[in-house]
Design a protein around this motif. Structure first.
Motif, short mmCIF file in Angstrom:
data_model
loop_
_atom_site.label_atom_id
_atom_site.label_comp_id
_atom_site.label_asym_id
_atom_site.label_seq_id
_atom_site.Cartn_x
_atom_site.Cartn_y
_atom_site.Cartn_z
N VAL A 180 0.85 -1.19 0.00
CA VAL A 180 0.00 0.00 0.00
C VAL A 180 0.88 1.24 0.00
O VAL A 180 1.83 1.34 0.79
CB VAL A 180 -0.90 0.03 1.26
CG1 VAL A 180 -1.77 1.28 1.26
CG2 VAL A 180 -1.75 -1.22 1.33
N MET B 258 -6.18 -2.53 5.71
CA MET B 258 -6.22 -2.54 4.25
C MET B 258 -7.62 -2.20 3.76
O MET B 258 -7.89 -2.26 2.57
CB MET B 258 -5.87 -3.93 3.72
CG MET B 258 -4.45 -4.35 3.95
SD MET B 258 -3.29 -3.46 2.92
CE MET B 258 -3.68 -4.15 1.31
N THR B 379 -8.87 -2.07 -0.64
CA THR B 379 -8.10 -0.96 -0.07
C THR B 379 -8.56 0.39 -0.61
O THR B 379 -8.67 1.36 0.12
CB THR B 379 -6.60 -1.16 -0.35
OG1 THR B 379 -6.25 -2.48 0.05
CG2 THR B 379 -5.76 -0.16 0.42
#
Lengths: 447, 459
Positions: A180, B258, B379
């Motif tokens: 991420v 997430m 996400t």
């Protein structure tokens, strides 16, 4: 448990007694390991040992199939009985059969002892190295959801009542990660990296981590663009997924059932002259390489499309006898739990001559695609697809802006005709491989 | 019971012999049979037996999983030893609480499977019925599958549950062609511990509707592209709610930070019209079970209540980490997999507007009558869905059918934007994939209107 060879032999005898006219026995033992790390620690470790028997019989002009992972004599006898019963209910329009024994290349049994012998500790370190590489690649990588090392080791024993007797071991390993990126300005994006190989030494954890990080970071700030036609640059990872859609249409099974867009088009020019598609179960170093297919036919290289002309289809033993030809060694099996279907081994777009950078630089207005969403919804029969995509806008040969929430719609055959250039960077992602492709003028729907 | 209590107790003690906080064993014996008809023939009759055990060891935040087909006492001990070796500590003697047995109060009839002759007859009739729709119907595939799963789940806290789940599915896949155009139609039917829905009338009705859809799409126009209002009919099923919202409410995705819904408990995450429920106790649905795959009793869980996020879906591991109770959503595909938080039957609760009124109040847009597959990135919340049957709405009325449409948008934004919710509720079944594991689920929703979504097609 008794020796596998003994089990296979006695199963053949059981089927003969149960009234099967011909029998094929497929035994596999499959050992796998997956190590997942997160935040510098072991998150999960998964180890398995799985074995089982698949029994295919021919009776009264039909196939019957049953499997069991209980290898006691009584369970095998019950499975044999079920296979014979099953054959009675089904019917085929062509006489079924099994291949005769044939010489096969044992060198294609790719087994790297290094994968099995390397201590767990080092495999854990490999997963940790993927995670570290992703975090180190860019300060905007705020999290590594998972970093994984995995391996698969399998032994196959395949025998049929014509005397075919094939035995080999295979393994492969690899790693992947999912990360991420956060720009602190409210946008969050994800990226993944992966690599699989038949030798442990070929796995580069740093490259996997960096690839994932780079993708996530490059997408930060992505937004939809206006609906328009754009040239698309499909890197190996994305182009390989289109092969997944094409593979079904290139099987003789789909053709014979009228479920392929390529039915009846043999020897026609159906794609741009830069498109060559090959299936090769004997390709050294590829993940799905093996001495034979799931029916015992020696592995081979099959050119399906050459310079845009459709040359042939993938066959197993049955579709081949139905079409009056020979098997292309594409009788693939998912596991002992399923009978051989027709499917690809290592399928790829043949590489061209130019470098990927050169190909990108030649694009005036286009989109470099990072990822596809919903590829499983593409229709292999009509060839229509409509996919969510993310990527980078190309203007004047350079990346200008990240893009998300747009849809790429089209038809796989039209797309093949619009392939304008093929780069030299062939790369495999498990069973599918491709170089970077440039496809002209596809519809991108957005605002 | 699949194996004896003593053998399980020994394996659990062995698993914890070098440390760890929790050990569990999941034993499974599954019989499957599938019968497929294609090209007018019964082509494939397959059956099989798969059995094995998965042993899980939790130590701090780490989880170790080992599985094997060998369920003999020595096979289980070997798997347990493989698990504890991952911890690399000295072995000690472990004493565990005695196992207390649980199971569903009402035992399901075990052999809930339709006889093979009956199935063959049903498939043959469905084939003929679908082909009777017209000459454009070129291919009919009908596949029946039944799976009879017995499980025995025990853990080091002294719990032992035995349960059985008998699931049946029937799918119909149609190919229609006219000239160069090829289109497909699809219908499915699935249930758990209840075969009553597999009536001949119902199967023939689905054969006709899938064939008619494929046939109708041959003359459909290409879908419009761009942003527009979208009405999702109740009969479209709940794929949208499953993908766009459900996955982001699974505790593992939330716990790893997430999910777009992480840290939003008690906050407004959707329009007031939105209530989302996960309920494995609905009788007979495809995602139904009495106990989850960790032995926790199934329960109804309200995830979003009138727009406010109430809770996430937990398994034992993530409940332990967050200091809450499992919501009974710990599921796995089979003994080959470690359980993770999963949905069961997930639905958006019906509202108060008549479905016809929702269409009538939409000046121009897309009416989606049937959804295809979809995918979400939990996400970012971005999703895509395929439209299997859609119509352009003009002046409040559905007009011509369109093909090749796909919807894309952002799940959380869509839930905040929904401005009408119908009184109807339509279910669809599916196999939900996550982390390489497929589990049977169903999902449902009433007719809803989303004021703006990107619709993609071919220019």
């Amino acid at each position: 448990m008794k020796n596998a060879a003994v089990i296979v032999k006695s199963s053949l005898q059981l089927a003969d007694k149960a009234g099967a006219e011909a029998t094929e026995i497929y035994f596999t033992q499959h050992d796998s390991l997956a190590i997942e790390v997160r935040a510098g620690k072991l998150e999960t470790s998964n180890r398995s040992c799985e074995r089982g028997l698949g029994i295919r019989v021919i009776k009264a002009g039909s196939f019957g199939y049953a499997f069991t992972s209980d290898l006691e004599q009584a369970a095998i006898a019950a499975a044999v009985e079920m296979a014979v019963q099953g054959a009675k209910y089904s019917s085929l329009d062509t006489e079924p059969g099994f291949p005769q024994p044939a010489d096969y290349d044992t060198a294609l049994a790719q087994f790297d002892p290094g994968i099995v012998e390397t201590p767990l500790e080092e495999k854990l370190n490999l997963a940790l190295a993927i995670e570290q590489a992703a975090l180190a690649a860019d300060h905007r990588i705020t999290m590594v959801e998972r970093a994984v090392y995995e391996e698969n080791n399998s032994s196959v024993l395949l025998a049929n009542s014509h005397g075919l007797n094939v035995k080999y071991r295979l393994n492969f390993c690899g790693g992947y990660t999912w990360v991420v990126a956060d720009d602190n300005g409210g946008d969050v994006q994800t990226g993944s990296g992966l690599s699989y190989a038949t030798q442990l030494a070929q796995i580069d954890p740093t490259a996997i981590g960096q690839e994932a990080a780079q993708r996530a970071v490059q997408l930060l700030g992505a937004k939809p663009i206006k609906t328009q036609k754009l040239d698309l640059v499909l890197p190996p990872r994305v182009a390989a997924r289109f092969l997944g859609i094409l593979a079904t249409a290139l099987t003789a099974e789909a053709v014979q059932k009228g479920k392929s867009l390529f039915a009846g088009r043999l020897n026609e020019e159906i794609a741009s002259p830069s498109v060559t598609i090959v299936d090769d179960g004997s390709l050294p170093g590829a993940i799905n390489t093996a001495p034979t297919d799931g029916e015992g036919v020696p592995s081979q290289r099959t050119v399906l499309m050459s310079n845009g002309v459709l040359h042939g289809f993938l066959h197993n033993f049955y579709t081949a006898s139905r079409a009056g030809t020979v098997s292309t060694s594409n009788g693939v099996r998912g596991s002992f739990k399923s009978a051989p279907e027709v499917g690809p081994t290592n399928m790829f777009f043949s590489p061209g001559e130019i470098a990927e950078e050169e190909l990108i630089a030649s694009v005036d207005k286009g989109l470099y695609v990072f990822d596809l969403m919903g590829a499983h919804t593409a229709n292999p029969i009509s060839g229509d697809f409509s996919l969510g995509i993310t990527g980078l806008l190309i203007e004047g040969g350079r990346f200008t802006q990240p893009v998300r929430q747009v849809i790429l719609a089209g038809n796989i055959q039209t797309m093949l005709q619009q392939v304008k250039a093929v780069a030299s960077n062939l790369r495999f992602y498990l069973g599918f491989g491709s170089p970077t492709l440039l496809v002209e003028s596809l519809t991108i729907s957005g605002d | 019971m699949i194996v004896k209590r003593k053998s399980i107790e020994q394996a659990l003690a062995r698993a914890l012999a070098s440390g760890g906080d929790f050990a569990e064993i999941f034993l499974e014996c599954r019989r499957i049979s599938s019968i497929g008809l294609e090209a007018g023939r019964i082509e494939k009759v397959h059956s099989g037996l798969d059995q094995g055990a998965g042993i899980r060891l939790l130590a701090g935040d780490s989880s170790i999983y080992v599985y094997t087909n060998d369920i003999s006492p020595s096979g289980l001990l070997k798997a347990a030893t493989d698990a504890n070796m991952a911890l690399k500590q000295k072995l000690t003697d472990v004493r565990l609480p005695a196992l207390t047995e649980e199971g569903p109060a009402q035992k399901q009839p075990h052999n809930n499977v339709i006889e093979i002759d009956q199935v063959v007859e049903l498939l043959t009739k469905a084939d003929a019925e679908a082909r009777s729709v017209g000459d454009e119907i070129k291919q009919v595939l009908v596949r029946y599958r039944s799976s009879d799963q017995r499980v025995q789940i025990a853990n080091s806290l002294g719990k032992m549950v035995t349960d059985s789940r008998s699931r049946t599915t029937l799918i119909i896949h149609i190919v229609a062609a006219k000239g160069d155009i090829v289109q497909t139609g699809y219908e499915s039917l699935g249930s758990c511990n209840d075969n009553a829905i597999f009536t001949e009338d119902k199967v023939l009705e689905l054969a006709v509707s899938s064939a008619q859809r494929a046939s109708m799409l041959l003359s459909a126009k290409p879908a419009p592209t761009g942003r527009m209002p979208v009405v999702l009919a109740g009969e479209a099923g709940g794929t949208m709610i499953h993908e766009a919202c459900g996955h982001g409410l699974e505790a593992d995705i939330v716990g790893k930070d997430m999910s777009v819904y992480a840290g939003k408990s008690g906050q407004r995450v959707a329009s007031e019209l939105i209530t989302v429920i996960d309920d494995p106790t609905l009788p007979g649905k495809y995602g139904t079970y009495s106990y989850d795959d960790e032995g926790t009793p199934a329960q109804e869980t309200v995830l979003i209540d009138n727009g406010i996020l109430k809770t996430y879906m937990y398994d034992l591991k993530w409940a332990r980490r967050q200091g809450v109770e499992s919501t009974g959503n710990g599921r796995r595909q089979s003994f080959q997999f470690s359980p993770i938080p999963r949905m069961s039957n997930t639905y958006l609760a019906p509202g108060e507007t008549a479905p016809e009124e929702i269409v009538a109040s939409t000046k121009r847009g897309l009416l989606v009558k049937r959804m295809g597959g979809g995918q979400v990135n939990p996400t970012t919340g971005d999703f895509v869905f395929e439209v299997a049957e859609g119509y352009v709405i003009e002046n409040g009325r559905p007009t011509y059918p369109v093909r090749g449409a796909t919807l894309t948008g952002n799940g959380p934004k869509v839930l905040l934007a929904v401005d009408m919710v119908g009184t109807d509720l339509g279910f669809a079944i599916g196999t939900c994939g996550k982390d390489g594991q497929g589990v049977p689920v169903s999902d449902a929703q009433p007719t809803i209107r989303i004021p703006e979504l990107v619709v993609g097609g071919v220019l």
